[in-house]
Design a protein around this motif. Structure first.
Motif, short mmCIF file in Angstrom:
data_model
loop_
_atom_site.label_atom_id
_atom_site.label_comp_id
_atom_site.label_asym_id
_atom_site.label_seq_id
_atom_site.Cartn_x
_atom_site.Cartn_y
_atom_site.Cartn_z
N UNK A 88 0.95 70.53 62.93
CA UNK A 88 2.24 70.47 62.26
C UNK A 88 2.47 69.04 61.76
N UNK A 89 3.20 68.92 60.66
CA UNK A 89 3.48 67.63 60.05
C UNK A 89 5.00 67.43 59.98
N UNK A 90 5.45 66.24 60.45
CA UNK A 90 6.87 65.90 60.44
C UNK A 90 7.02 64.57 59.72
N UNK A 91 7.93 64.50 58.75
CA UNK A 91 8.16 63.27 58.00
C UNK A 91 8.93 62.25 58.80
N UNK A 92 8.65 60.97 58.55
CA UNK A 92 9.33 59.90 59.28
C UNK A 92 10.82 59.85 58.93
N UNK A 93 11.18 60.23 57.68
CA UNK A 93 12.59 60.19 57.30
C UNK A 93 13.41 61.15 58.15
N UNK A 94 12.83 62.31 58.44
CA UNK A 94 13.53 63.28 59.28
C UNK A 94 13.72 62.73 60.69
N UNK A 95 12.68 62.06 61.21
CA UNK A 95 12.79 61.48 62.54
C UNK A 95 13.82 60.35 62.58
N UNK A 96 13.78 59.48 61.55
CA UNK A 96 14.70 58.34 61.52
C UNK A 96 16.15 58.80 61.38
#
Length: 849
Positions: A88-96
């Motif tokens: 699975x891939x998660x963007x850093x913007x979503x985490x931040x």
């Protein structure tokens, strides 16, 4: 042993956070994240984002399955998570955005981010390790008996190629509690163009996690000239079967090849020196150092493999320049691989280097930190020059900051400032805390093992006690057995049907406690096959587990024995004690599948339930007359069709419907001696004494039984009309039992008691006759031995009775022989012969004196 440096002070261990640890699905990992953040996966369905600087848990990632690995893209914009169902891939913007949130959310705790199926980019099951090399995403998974190394484009996740390697079996003597995951790294040559993964790192700095640089000469010697000329990165994977395999990334026609085999699961692979040595460490402590031979010209050099062993087992580890840090679970150790300074050149320097490496492997430095199961590469603390910090994950899921003491050229302690003294005190307190935690774990383990040993001692004592009684030369009687079973029968009515219930009582008269793990096993099987079962003896087993049975206590269990109308009697009840070995270890038994079906069986005793136990005594004769006889069996129909009358005496034959009878004659003196009935001289000689003998015999037959089985009927519930008992048999037929005194003999008479059985069912008469004889046998065992005179035996006609019995035996044997030689006699003829013999035996019974 001097290795050129020493440690000042002790390690300082600081617990930053606690996550808990499942740790059963894969190896826990600590990965570098965005900026100074780190990612942690502990084998559960959650991954964590932690900031060491802020000492704060920022985000909890809720994944679709157990997380096996994490990797961050080179531009710090994406996070790849490997689960059981894929990557699975998660963007850093979503985490931040989740981390920032509102001030209220920040104060309440970490943010939570659930990864949905929409984030699935690689649908490959069983991915255990991940690696990013430039624009290529590398996955390593296991498919049946092979390992699959697959390359994908990180832009559109198109599959480029895949390589397979057959998995071998490695039998290690020691096993860690954590399932070992494969190691996946990338090795670059220093002469190659810097890749995006290492463009920001100089040769002297720590490389990006999972990427290492090797000296160009060593790189060429290990992987070949063609790989070095192509300046291709090389992917290295250390497998749980001990193989260290490699494949060039940019060389056409490449295949996965074995570089070396440690013959034990590979824990980690990295470079030290920096770049002058490739290090591989196995789970049981085997270390392989791959170096370039410095003798001769560059063209004539060869690779050198230095193998050795360090104290194991190795749980995790990492490499930093000339130092290898590894944990054995009970301690954190430091292995110094620096070559030092030497004035020798050529072959002499190589031999000196080998000696130093061998010495370093034999004496690693203890850092006195225990229970570490995952390590992150060390970082240098800029606030305190020369201080190295490690991030470790303990077996309890605690994230720990481990600060190593300063390494100096000598071992003298500095007499410095108050801050150093304070740091030394903190180090000592931290070490004391580690020792206390280790002591607490050991104390709990010792207490658990002591309880297991005490339980096992009880089991062995009980086993020896029961086996000595079963195998000894003098077998003790049932009443003296310390652990035994007794039983009683009773009739109950359920769903408008009568059923016979057997209540078994386990009596613990020993000095031992039957603790958890014991099970009372009762097996019931008929002595004679039932016609409905097709002639087969079908046994039934009942198991009754119990927690504890202290000395003097009893355990009562009930089980269905037969339904009204059945005739598969008598039945044998075999009682035994079973002990499950898995109950000794408790939760630890789940890791030992071989013990799941292991148990100890100890036989207790065997009981027999016969027709007398199954009688339903009627309260009056009127109740007996209401009993409706059911259809007779095939043998009775045959007898009725041929008008065979098997009757006993006038009293039994005169009553309508009770046309079958059998009798047993027992000496009245034998009954008085065994049943403790007063002789006729002690009571009224006219009538009381003879009636007492008959009544006592009937009451004893209906209330007690041989072998520890009794009937559930109380003495006041047995309605006796004088010396006559009316009852209903198991197959629902009317039964009448009578007892009367009869004088036998002509010249010298003998006072005897004759017990007669009357019924309309031949099966009931045969079963009850057999049950009465079994009880009389117990009387003979309890009776005192007496020698009868020859004259008295002859006067009673016992010799003629024995001659008649021998004649009947010859008749049965002749019937069997004629049936064999004539090709098989008819069923009708055989049944007629057997019934004639049985009638003669019942009409002229032997006298039991």
């Amino acid at each position: 042993m001097d290795h050129g440096c020493a440690m000042d002070g002790r390690c300082a261990v600081e617990t930053c956070a606690e996550f808990g640890f499942a740790g059963t699905s894969c190896t826990p990992r600590i990965r570098c994240g965005f900026g100074t953040d780190v990612f942690l996966c502990t084998g559960s369905d959650e991954a964590y984002v932690f900031s060491p600087q802020e000492r704060k848990l920022k985000t909890v990632l809720q994944c679709p399955g157990p997380v096996s690995d994490l990797v961050v893209s080179h531009d710090k914009q994406r996070l790849y998570v490997a689960c059981r169902s894929g990557v699975y891939c998660v963007g850093s913007q979503l985490l931040l955005s989740r981390v920032k949130g509102s001030p209220a959310d920040a104060s309440s705790g970490p943010s939570e981010l659930k990864i949905s199926s929409e984030s699935l980019v690689v649908a490959e099951e069983g991915v255990l390790s991940l690696l990013l090399v430039g624009s290529v995403l590398v996955t390593l998974s296991q498919r049946d008996a092979s390992w699959m190394l697959t390359l994908y484009k990180s832009s559109n996740y198109e599959k480029l190629c895949s390589f397979s390697q057959v998995s071998g079996d490695v039998n290690t003597e020691e096993k860690t509690e954590i399932r070992r995951s494969p190691v996946l790294i990338c090795v670059h040559s220093r002469d190659a163009t810097p890749s995006p993964s290492s463009s920001n790192s100089s040769s002297d700095e720590a490389p990006t996690q999972g990427h290492f640089h090797l000296d160009s000469v060593l790189f060429k010697l290990l992987f070949g000239v063609d790989v070095a000329l192509a300046k291709s990165p090389v992917i290295l994977c250390g497998l749980p079967d001990g193989c260290v395999c490699f494949v060039p990334l940019r060389l056409p026609g490449s295949r996965l090849r074995v570089l070396h085999s440690l013959e034990q699961p590979v824990v980690f692979v990295g470079s030290s020196g920096p770049g002058r040595c490739l290090v591989a460490v196995g789970e049981l402590g085997r270390v392989v150092l791959m170096k370039a031979d410095k003798g001769g010209s560059a063209e004539g050099r060869g690779n050198v493999f230095i193998e050795g062993c360090v104290p194991g087992p190795v749980v995790c580890g990492c490499v930093d320049k000339n130092t290898v840090y590894y944990s054995t679970g009970s301690d954190l150790l430091l292995l110094d691989l620096s070559e030092g300074k030497s004035g020798e050149e050529g072959q002499g320097k190589d031999e000196e280097t080998r000696r130093k490496m061998d010495a370093a492997l034999q004496s690693p430095t203890s850092l006195n930190v225990c229970r570490v199961v995952a390590l992150a590469p060390p970082t240098c603390n800029t606030a305190a020059a020369g201080v190295v910090e490690l991030l470790g994950l303990s077996v309890r899921g605690q994230l720990q900051r481990i600060r190593l003491p300063v390494r100096t050229e000598d071992s003298r302690l500095s007499s410095g400032s108050d801050s150093q003294v304070g740091r030394s005190v903190r180090d000592l307190l931290s070490s004391i805390g580690d020792v206390c935690e280790r002591a607490s774990v050991l104390k709990t383990s010792i207490k658990s093992k002591n309880q297991i040993l005490q339980h096992l001692n009880q089991v062995l004592n009980i086993s020896f006690l029961l086996m000595a009684g079963a195998n000894g030369a003098e077998h003790p009687p049932l009443q003296e057995s310390p652990i035994r079973c007794r039983a009683s029968t009773s009739w109950s009515r359920l769903l408008q049907e009568d059923s016979l219930t057997l209540t078994c009582v386990l009596d613990n008269s020993s000095a031992y406690v039957l603790e958890r793990g014991w099970t009372l096993s009762i097996t019931v099987f008929p002595l004679c096959p039932s016609p409905s079962a097709g002639g087969e003896n079908l046994s039934t087993n009942f198991s009754f587990p119990f927690q504890s049975l202290h000395p003097g206590e009893t355990l009562d269990v009930s089980l269905p024995l037969a339904a009204a109308g059945e005739s598969s009697f008598p039945v044998t009840v075999s009682c035994s004690l079973l002990f499950s070995l898995t109950s000794l270890l408790g939760e630890e038994a789940a890791n030992l599948p071989a013990l799941q079906s292991s148990c100890i069986s100890l036989p207790l005793n065997t009981l027999t339930v016969d027709w007398l136990h199954a009688l339903q005594v009627s309260s009056s004769k009127a109740a007996q007359e209401k009993i409706t006889p059911h259809a007779t069996d095939a043998i009775e129909a045959f007898l009725r069709s041929h008008r065979i009358r098997c009757g006993g005496n006038a009293e039994g034959g005169g009553e309508s419907g009770l046309k079958y009878s059998a009798s047993v004659r027992v000496s009245a003196e034998l009954l008085r001696d065994t049943l403790m009935v007063a002789k006729s001289s002690d009571l009224d000689p006219a009538k009381t004494a003879p009636e007492n003998v008959c009544l006592s015999l009937l009451e004893w037959l209906l209330s007690e039984g041989p072998g520890g089985v009794t009937t559930g009927q109380k003495e006041d519930q047995i309605a006796l009309r004088g010396s006559v008992v009316h009852a209903q048999s198991l197959n629902r037929h009317a039964v009448k039992l009578t007892a009367k005194e009869v004088n036998v003999g002509v010249e010298e008479s003998l006072n005897t008691v004759e017990v007669q059985v009357h019924s309309s069912s031949l099966a009931a008469v045969c079963g009850l006759h057999h049950a009465v004889l079994r009880r009389v046998q117990t009387l003979l065992q309890r009776a005192p031995e007496r020698a009868a005179s020859t004259k008295r035996v002859q006067s009673l006609g016992l010799r003629e009775a024995l001659q008649r019995a021998e004649h009947l035996l010859q008749q049965i044997q002749q019937s069997r022989v004629s049936g064999v030689f004539s090709g098989g006699a008819s069923t009708e003829q055989m049944s007629r012969t057997l019934l004639d013999v049985y009638r003669e035996l019942r009409e002229n019974p032997l006298l039991i004196i």
